[in-house]
Design an enzyme around this catalytic site. Structure first.
Site, PDB file in Angstrom:
ATOM      1  N   HIS A 264      35.185  32.479  49.087  1.00  0.00           N
ATOM      2  CA  HIS A 264      36.567  32.633  49.486  1.00  0.00           C
ATOM      3  C   HIS A 264      36.652  33.418  50.553  1.00  0.00           C
ATOM      4  O   HIS A 264      35.822  33.986  51.260  1.00  0.00           O
ATOM      5  CB  HIS A 264      37.058  33.269  48.156  1.00  0.00           C
ATOM      6  CG  HIS A 264      36.545  34.595  47.625  1.00  0.00           C
ATOM      7  ND1 HIS A 264      35.868  34.883  46.660  1.00  0.00           N
ATOM      8  CD2 HIS A 264      36.560  35.819  48.440  1.00  0.00           C
ATOM      9  CE1 HIS A 264      35.485  36.048  46.477  1.00  0.00           C
ATOM     10  NE2 HIS A 264      35.690  36.803  47.602  1.00  0.00           N
TER      11      HIS A 264
HETATM   12  C1  T46 Z   1      33.674  39.735  48.142  1.00  0.00           C
HETATM   13  C2  T46 Z   1      32.424  39.472  47.278  1.00  0.00           C
HETATM   14  C3  T46 Z   1      31.240  40.223  48.021  1.00  0.00           C
HETATM   15  C4  T46 Z   1      38.277  42.699  39.713  1.00  0.00           C
HETATM   16  O1  T46 Z   1      38.832  42.765  38.549  1.00  0.00           O
HETATM   17  N1  T46 Z   1      38.364  43.636  40.461  1.00  0.00           N
HETATM   18  C5  T46 Z   1      37.637  43.640  41.677  1.00  0.00           C
HETATM   19  O2  T46 Z   1      37.941  44.552  42.441  1.00  0.00           O
HETATM   20  C6  T46 Z   1      36.938  42.365  41.902  1.00  0.00           C
HETATM   21  C7  T46 Z   1      36.292  42.266  43.282  1.00  0.00           C
HETATM   22  C8  T46 Z   1      36.919  41.240  40.977  1.00  0.00           C
HETATM   23  N2  T46 Z   1      37.481  41.557  39.975  1.00  0.00           N
HETATM   24  C9  T46 Z   1      37.470  40.368  38.862  1.00  0.00           C
HETATM   25  C10 T46 Z   1      38.012  39.136  39.237  1.00  0.00           C
HETATM   26  C11 T46 Z   1      37.089  38.124  38.595  1.00  0.00           C
HETATM   27  O3  T46 Z   1      37.567  37.858  37.277  1.00  0.00           O
HETATM   28  O4  T46 Z   1      35.912  40.308  38.931  1.00  0.00           O
HETATM   29  C12 T46 Z   1      35.851  38.747  38.713  1.00  0.00           C
HETATM   30  C13 T46 Z   1      34.957  38.255  39.757  1.00  0.00           C
HETATM   31  O5  T46 Z   1      35.435  38.509  41.069  1.00  0.00           O
HETATM   32  P1  T46 Z   1      35.039  37.543  42.219  1.00  0.00           P
HETATM   33  O6  T46 Z   1      34.995  35.997  41.766  1.00  0.00           O
HETATM   34  O7  T46 Z   1      36.054  37.951  43.499  1.00  0.00           O
HETATM   35  O8  T46 Z   1      33.803  37.774  42.630  1.00  0.00           O
HETATM   36  P2  T46 Z   1      32.891  37.617  44.044  1.00  0.00           P
HETATM   37  O9  T46 Z   1      31.343  38.307  43.457  1.00  0.00           O
HETATM   38  O10 T46 Z   1      32.675  36.309  44.024  1.00  0.00           O
HETATM   39  O11 T46 Z   1      33.356  38.317  45.120  1.00  0.00           O
HETATM   40  C14 T46 Z   1      33.825  39.707  45.410  1.00  0.00           C
HETATM   41  C15 T46 Z   1      34.780  39.967  46.151  1.00  0.00           C
HETATM   42  O12 T46 Z   1      36.147  39.408  45.439  1.00  0.00           O
HETATM   43  C16 T46 Z   1      34.826  39.415  47.547  1.00  0.00           C
HETATM   44  O13 T46 Z   1      35.961  39.796  48.359  1.00  0.00           O
HETATM   45  O14 T46 Z   1      33.656  39.644  49.376  1.00  0.00           O
HETATM   46  O15 T46 Z   1      32.501  40.163  45.923  1.00  0.00           O
END
Ligand code: T46
Length: 139
Positions: free
Chosen positions: A49
């Site tokens: 993303h």
């Molecule tokens: C990025 C990479 C390195 C939260 O509730 N709070 C938060 O601050 C974050 C980051 C996520 N979440 C929840 C939302 C989703 O249900 O945790 C779950 C996984 O999140 P996400 O799919 O965004 O995780 P990654 O590891 O794919 O991405 C994250 C960051 O979103 C992104 O900005 O650069 O880590």
């Protein structure tokens, strides 16, 4: 694309090391959120993303992982494998993270609180967004 790396000065000598990071001094934005990922398997892949406004610094504080950055025109891949090195990701950059080593821990310093509305999770939508075709339409 140009990748901005921050090398944080480790303090300490023969009794371990300590790295301190201060907002607007060691990194270019105020830190409004800190999060980390761990318990990662080598086949795991994260990210996929971009963000409309969020800026981040990624630090692999243990182990190693691979980061792919894509600004819609160029793609660059970098390895994160130093606990005192941060990679800056500006807004509107698509990111993918994979190739985690056993025990890898990825620490992220973020410029904003969590806001799902800031995410662009569809790659075609991302390309439209960065190519100036107006606001993200959420499709
Ligand atoms: C990025 C990479 C390195 C939260 O509730 N709070 C938060 O601050 C974050 C980051 C996520 N979440 C929840 C939302 C989703 O249900 O945790 C779950 C996984 O999140 P996400 O799919 O965004 O995780 P990654 O590891 O794919 O991405 C994250 C960051 O979103 C992104 O900005 O650069 O880590």
């Amino acid at each position: 694309m140009n990748v901005i790396r921050y090398s944080f000065k480790p303090h300490g000598c023969n009794q371990g090391k300590l790295v301190a990071i201060e907002e607007l001094k060691d990194i270019p934005f105020p830190i409004r959120r800190v999060y980390y990922t761990y318990d990662l398997k080598p086949e795991d892949t994260r990210g996929h993303h971009a963000h409309k406004t969020l800026q981040q610094i990624l630090i692999c504080i243990n182990g190693r992982c691979r980061l792919k950055l894509d600004n819609g025109k160029e793609v660059t891949t970098v390895m994160l494998d130093k606990p005192n090195e941060g990679i800056y990701i500006p807004n509107t950059v698509w990111r993918e993270i994979d190739d985690f080593s056993p025990g890898a821990v990825l620490l992220i310093l973020a410029s904003e609180l969590y806001d799902e509305a800031d995410y662009i999770r569809d790659y075609s939508e991302f390309l439209r967004f960065v190519n100036g075709n107006g606001e993200s339409d959420g499709q």
